[in-house]
Design a protein around this motif. Sequence first.
Motif: not given
Length: 219
Positions: A107-108, A111
């Motif tokens: 997810d990081y 992003r």
Amino acid sequence: MTGVLAWSGGKDATLALHRLIEAGDPPVELYTTGSRETDRTSMHGVRWRLIRDQADALGFDLRRVDIPTDADNDTYEATIRDLLDDYAERGVTEVAYADLYLEDIRDYRERLLASTPLAGRWPLWGEPTNALAREFIDLGYRATVVCVTDDLGPDFLGRTYDHSLLDDLPDGVDPCGENGEFHTFVHDGPHFQHALDIAHGDTVTRTLDDTTHHYLDLT
């Protein structure tokens, strides 16, 4: 697609590279983060010279991305965003990562990619780590354990990453060390034009983010 690969020099990155090559879609470049102050890679603590030698043996260009040893997260993200923007300007369309199953890490990364035209690619994502570990070994790659936490213990430093090591792992330690229990350095195997001649140096213990890490200095 034209892609690059986030490169650590370890077994997971090597297996991801293997998959990309075998799929006929090798990256145009590898990139590795590290510290100019220590002249070593960020997580594995491997000397830059060995990472360069490794990339040369594999026949790939290597980009060095320097992150200050005392950098906060904002500084880290700014550095990575500059890197991603530069790749986009050069015509790169995707970045491949060797992450296995940690959703927060993926997810990081997504992003950070979201503000760019670059797509993420995960060649190993979601596959059972025991199967991935044994695939790496059975393909003929050779790797040495260069960093461990106390979850594994310093007795594993310097050991060859092989079936015997997997059998000796304590309960709860991921076979690929996905939770940070250990890291490796790959020095021979398919797609290597020649094996790297490495020697075991000193061992060093440091505490990072309240976790004790033991490092083997390869030379």
